[in-house]
Design an enzyme around this catalytic site. Structure first.
Site, PDB file in Angstrom:
ATOM      1  CG  ASP A 121       2.990   9.935   2.435  1.00 33.54           C
ATOM      2  OD1 ASP A 121       2.322   9.364   3.317  1.00 33.54           O
ATOM      3  OD2 ASP A 121       3.459   9.341   1.452  1.00 33.54           O
TER       4      ASP A 121
ATOM      5  CD  GLU B 127       5.260   4.380   6.699  1.00 35.59           C
ATOM      6  OE1 GLU B 127       5.699   3.225   6.548  1.00 35.59           O
ATOM      7  OE2 GLU B 127       4.381   4.891   5.983  1.00 35.59           O
TER       8      GLU B 127
END
Length: 857
Positions: free
Chosen positions: A61, A310
C-alpha cells in the site's frame, strides 16, 4: 580559402558526419531514448540501452511523497522506503518493533489513543498490531505545540476487524520520524448498543468513539439512525471502514482527506490545515447529483453496497483542471484480481466519473465491474519460445493500492503501487510506472516500469511491425491477461489476433481503433526487462474505460523466427527425467511446434512420462520437434532418459496413540506448544481417529516435533486430517530452516482458499490442489518433493505437479511443528498418522496410504 571552396568543404564534412555511425561520437540524448527525426525516411535503430539494475523493496500500500531530492513511500505494517530516482529503493524501517520503532517510537504507548479502539492485541490483530496504509505530507500551516508552524503529518489506520477501524494522525519535524500522536479523527464499526467482537475486550458502542465528544460540543445532534442495522450492528452497506486515508490539496489550497474501503464506499472530509483535524459536515443530506452526505463521515465519492473498492487516492492536475481519483477493486492476494480504476472530477468532493461518464458511486447493489477506467490488472507480456531473454515474461498479479506523484516542475506523472507476480505466490514489491496524458485528458499508464524514459517525437516507420498486445478489459479475477500478437502495418491497419486501424497524430500521439472502439494514448520507447533493450510501446484508453498496451518485437523474417525458436527450445535436463515434460506447441509470433516420440511407453508426444519401478533400469526415447513458420520448417531432436523410482523409506511416524511418541525409534517424541511454534502452554487431547487414536488440536495449541526430521530435497509427508474449522493460512504440517525459508501444508491457503502446500523462500511458491477439504470429514493429504519437483495428493489422487520447488531443508537442524507456526491461527480439529519418508513416494504408494494399506515400508 574561397567562398566556393569553403562551401564544398562544408558540404563534404556534413556528408561525412551524416554517414559515420553515431557510436563514434557517443550517444546523444535523443539517441539514448532511441528517437529519430520526424522527417527521417529511414527507421531508427533500437538501442540496447543500459540495464537499470533495479533495487526493489516490499512496501504494501505504498503512498509516495517527495522531500527535497528524495522520494519516499510509506506503507502498511509500518514499512517505508526511499529513493532518489524511483528506480533504486532502500528501506529504513523496522516494522512493528516497539519500543524503538523507526516511525512511531514507542509504538504501543504513542498510538494508544487509536489502539483503545482497534489495532493492538485485539480480535484480528490478536498477539500483534495492525497499522495500515499511511499517508505522509508536509503541512506548512500546521501549528505545533510550541506555536511554530510546519510539520510532516502522517495519517494512518488502525484496524481490528473488517469494519472496526480508526484513522489517526501524528506529526514530526523529520519525514523519517519518529512521529508523535495527536488525535484519532474517524472511527468505524461502532454499534448502537454494548457489543464485543471475538477475541476482544473493546466495547463497540458508539459512545466509546469521538462521536460522543462531537455531540457534546454541538458539532452534530447525536448518532445517525442509519449508521446501524436493525440489530444495532454497524451498517457497512452504506458507511465506510475507516482505513486507507490519503490527504490532498485542492486548487484553492484547502486540505481534504479521502478514505474508506470495503465495503460501504469511499468518503471525503475537509481537514483543518492548522490542527490536522476533520471538519465534519454536521448535517446529513445529499449532493445535487444524489450522493450521500453524512454528518460525521463526510461525502461519499465512490463505491458502496458491499462492493470492493479500497485504497483511494486523489490528485489535482492544474494542466487539465481535474481531480483524479484512483481506487482499487478486488482482493489483494495473488488470486484476488486486484486492479486499479480511475475517475475524475472538477471538484475535490465530486462527483467523480469515468471515461464513459459513469459516477464512481454505485447506483445500487450492482456489480462494480463496469465502473471506472481499468488502468491495470493481472497481465503477462508472455515470453514465448524464440523470444529474447529468459523466463516466462514480465507481468503482474493483483497490482494495486496506488498513489500518484505529479512533478510540479516537469509535469511528469508516476503511478506507484505494490504488486505480486506470476508464479511467485504472495511475494510483493513496489513498482513505479510513468503515466502520460492522452488527448482526452486521461492519464494512461506505461506498459513497463519507469527507467527514466521521456515522451519524445517518434518516427512513423519505427512504429510499423509486430507487437505483443495486452487488452486490460474490465473484468477482474485470478485469470491473467496474456499478450497476443498483432502487427501495425504500413498501410495503417492492424492485423493478427485483433483487427483494426492505427495512426500516429502529432509527435507521439497514438490512435487505435479495434472492433469499432477507439483508443487514444501515446507511443513511447521503454526498457523491456526481458529482452533487456529499449523497445517501442504504446498505451491507450477507450471511452469505455478499457486500457490497451503494445510492446514492439524486433523485425525478423520467418527464417530468422524459426531459427530463434530452434535455438531457444529447451526441455531442461533430459538425461534425468523424473516428471512429465512441458512440450510447448507454439513459439514466438504463432510459430507452430509439433512433437513426435519414438516410444510412447516412455514419453508421449504430449510429454507424459512413465517411470520404471524402483530397481529397474532407466529407459530412453527420442522426441522430435518440428518448428514451422509460414513456408519455413526446421527440426530439433531430444533424447529423453527417464529414471526409475527410488525406494522411499520411512523416516518418522507419529500415530498419536494417546501419546506423542515417534513409532520407528529414530526420533524423539513431540512436545506440546501454545498458539505459536515456540510458545509454552497449550493442550493436546486424544479421540478416536482414522487408525486407532488421533490427536485433537483445540485451536490454541500445537505440537513441536524434533529438529531435523527432513534434511534433503527428496522427501514425502503423509497425514490424515479432520478439520473442525478452516481458517486462512492455518498450517497442519510446518517445517522451516528459519522464518524466511519454510514449507506449510495448509487446508485453507491463499490461492483461492485451496488446500495446498505453501512455501516461502527467495520467492513464495503455491502448490494448490484445486479444492478445499471439508470440515467434519477425514481427508488424506500427502506431498512429495523430488529434487525440485513437487506433487500434492488428496485422498490418493494427484492434484498438483510443479517444478522449481525450493530446497528448503538444506540444514540438518530445521524446525518442524504440527498445527502452529510463528504467525497464524492454530489448527482446530483432528490429525492422525503423520508419516515422513526419505525419498519421494510413488503415486501407487500414496494411493495405498490413502487406502490405509501400508504402515511401514
Amino acid at each position: 580559402m574561397s567562398k566556393t571552396t569553403f562551401q564544398k568543404f562544408a558540404f563534404m564534412l556534413l556528408t561525412i558526419l551524416l554517414i559515420i555511425p553515431s557510436a563514434v561520437f557517443g550517444r546523444t540524448a535523443a539517441q539514448a531514448t532511441a528517437q529519430s527525426s520526424e522527417n527521417s525516411n529511414k527507421p531508427n535503430l533500437d538501442y540496447p540501452g543500459e540495464d537499470p539494475n533495479f533495487q526493489n523493496v516490499s512496501v504494501h500500500d505504498p503512498s509516495i511523497v517527495k522531500d527535497g531530492d528524495t522520494f519516499y513511500v510509506f506503507g502498511s505494517h509500518i514499512e517505508a522506503a526511499k529513493s532518489t530516482d524511483l528506480i533504486h529503493w532502500q528501506t529504513f524501517t523496522n516494522g512493528y518493533t516497539t519500543p524503538g520503532n523507526q516511525i512511531y517510537g514507542d509504538l504501543s504507548k504513542n498510538l494508544a489513543g487509536s489502539f483503545k479502539w482497534a489495532g493492538e492485541n485485539d480480535s484480528d490483530s490478536k498477539g500483534g498490531f495492525a497499522v495500515w496504509a499511511p499517508d505522509v505530507f508536509y503541512n506548512k500551516n500546521y501549528i505545533n505545540e510550541d506555536g511554530t508552524k510546519g510539520a510532516y503529518m502522517i495519517y494512518y489506520s488502525a484496524s481490528s476487524t473488517y469494519i472496526r477501524s480508526a484513522i489517526g494522525f501524528a506529526v514530526s519535524q523529520n519525514i523519517e520520524g519518529p512521529y508523535k500522536y495527536v488525535d484519532t479523527i474517524v472511527y468505524s464499526g461502532f454499534t448502537r448498543d454494548d457489543a464485543k467482537d471475538a477475541n476482544s475486550n473493546v466495547n463497540k458502542k458508539w459512545t466509546n468513539t469521538n462521536i460522543g465528544q462531537l455531540v457534546d460540543n454541538g458539532t452534530f445532534e447525536g448518532p445517525r439512525e442509519g449508521w446501524f442495522n436493525k440489530d444495532g450492528s454497524f451498517n457497512n452497506y452504506n458507511f465506510p471502514n475507516a482505513i486507507d486515508s490519503t490527504v490532498f490539496y485542492d486548487k484553492d489550497g484547502k486540505l481534504w482527506m479521502t478514505y474508506g474501503s470495503w465495503s460501504g464506499g469511499i468518503y471525503v472530509l475537509q481537514i483543518d490545515e492548522q490542527t490536522g483535524k476533520a471538519i465534519y459536515p454536521g448535517k446529513d443530506g445529499k449532493t445535487e447529483d444524489g450522493r450521500l452526505v453524512d454528518r460525521y463521515f463526510g461525502k461519499k465519492i465512490a463505491g458502496g453496497y458491499y462492493k470492493s473498492g479500497e485504497g483511494p487516492y486523489v490528485i489535482y492536475d492544474k494542466n487539465t483542471d481535474y481531480y483524479y481519483l484512483y481506487v482499487t477493486y478486488g482482493w489483494l492476494g495473488a488470486d484476488g484480481g486486484y486492479n486499479m480504476r480511475q475517475f475524475r472530477s472538477k471538484s475535490p468532493d465530486g462527483p467523480y466519473v469515468d471515461a464513459s461518464g459513469q459516477n464512481a458511486v454505485l447506483p445500487s447493489d450492482v456489480a462494480n465491474t463496469p465502473y471506472g477506467n481499468k488502468i491495470m490488472g493481472n497481465f503477462l507480456f508472455e515470453r514465448k519460445v524464440g523470444d529474447p531473454g529468459t523466463g516466462s515474461g514480465v507481468g503482474y498479479l493483483s497490482p494495486g493500492h496506488n498513489s500518484v506523484y505529479l512533478d510540479p516542475k516537469t509535469g511528469q506523472q508516476f503511478l506507484v503501487f505494490h504488486s505480486r507476480f506470476p508464479g511467485s505466490g504472495e511475494y510483493h514489491e513496489v513498482r513505479v510506472h510513468q503515466m502520460f496524458m492522452n488527448k482526452d485528458g486521461w492519464p494512461v499508464v506505461a506498459p513497463y516500469r519507469y527507467t527514466g524514459e521521456t515522451l519524445d517525437k517518434v518516427n512513423r516507420q519505427d512504429l510499423i511491425g509486430d507487437y505483443k498486445f495486452i487488452n486490460q478489459g474490465k473484468a477482474y479475477s485470478a485469470a491473467i491477461n496474456k499478450s497476443v500478437f498483432i502487427r501495425l502495418t504500413e498501410d495503417g491497419t492492424i492485423t493478427g489476433d485483433v483487427k483494426g486501424t492505427w495512426k500516429k497524430t502529432s509527435h507521439n500521439q497514438a490512435e487505435l481503433t479495434i472492433d469499432g472502439h477507439t483508443y487514444n494514448g501515446v507511443f513511447v520507447r521503454e526498457w523491456d526487462p526481458v529482452s533487456k533493450s529499449n523497445v517501442m510501446t504504446f498505451t491507450a484508453l477507450s471511452n469505455e474505460g478499457i486500457s490497451i498496451w503494445g510492446s514492439k518485437l524486433a523485425d525478423k523474417t520467418n527464417q530468422e523466427v524459426v531459427a530463434a525458436v530452434v535455438k531457444d527450445l529447451d526441455l531442461g535436463d533430459t538425461e534425468k527425467v523424473i516428471s512429465n515434460l512441458t512440450l510447448p506447441t507454439e513459439g514466438t509470433r504463432h510459430t507452430l511446434i509439433s512433437w513426435e516420440t519414438t516410444n510412447p511407453d516412455v514419453v508421449t508426444n504430449t510429454g507424459v512420462i512413465t517411470r520404471p519401478e524402483a530397481g529397474s533400469e532407466p529407459v530412453t526415447a527420442t522426441l522430435t520437434a518440428t518448428i514451422t513458420k509460414g513456408d519455413v520448417t526446421d527440426k530439433k531432436v531430444f533424447t529423453i532418459t527417464v529414471l526409475p523410482y527410488e525406494e522411499a523409506s520411512i523416516a518418522a511416524q507419529y500415530s498419536f496413540e494417546n501419546n506423542l511418541n515417534e513409532q520407528t525409534g529414530t526420533f524423539g517424541a513431540g512436545s506440546i506448544t501454545g498458539n505459536r511454534i515456540d510458545n509454552t502452554g497449550g493442550a493436546i487431547s486424544y479421540a478416536d481417529g482414522k487408525s486407532g487414536k488421533a490427536a485433537v488440536f483445540n485451536g490454541a495449541s500445537g505440537i513441536r516435533l524434533p529438529n531435523g526430521l527432513i534434511s534433503s530435497n527428496q522427501y514425502s509427508v503423509s497425514l490424515w486430517l479432520k478439520p473442525e474449522q478452516l481458517t486462512m493460512y492455518t498450517t497442519t504440517f510446518f517445517g522451516a530452516a528459519d522464518p524466511n525459508n519454510w514449507v506449510s501444508l495448509v487446508p485453507n491457503g491463499p490461492a483461492g482458499g485451496n488446500t495446498m502446500v505453501w512455501s516461502g523462500s527467495g520467492k513464495w511458491y503455491d502448490a494448490p490442489s484445486g479444492l478445499t477439504i471439508k470440515t467434519g470429514e477425514w481427508t488424506h493429504l500427502a506431498f512429495t518433493v523430488d529434487n525440485g519437483t513437487i506433487k500434492v495428493y488428496v485422498n490418493g489422487v494427484e492434484k498438483f505437479t510443479g517444478a522449481n520447488f525450493s530446497n528448503i531443508f538444506t540444514t540438518s537442524n530445521a524446525s518442524f511443528s504440527l498445527g502452529v507456526n510463528w504467525w497464524d491461527t492454530p489448527f482446530k480439529g483432528l490429525m492422525d498418522e503423520l508419516k515422513i519418508y526419505n525419498g519421494a513416494l510413488t503415486p501407487n504408494q500414496v494411493t495405498n496410504l490413502a487406502q490405509n494399506k501400508l504402515f511401514f515400508f
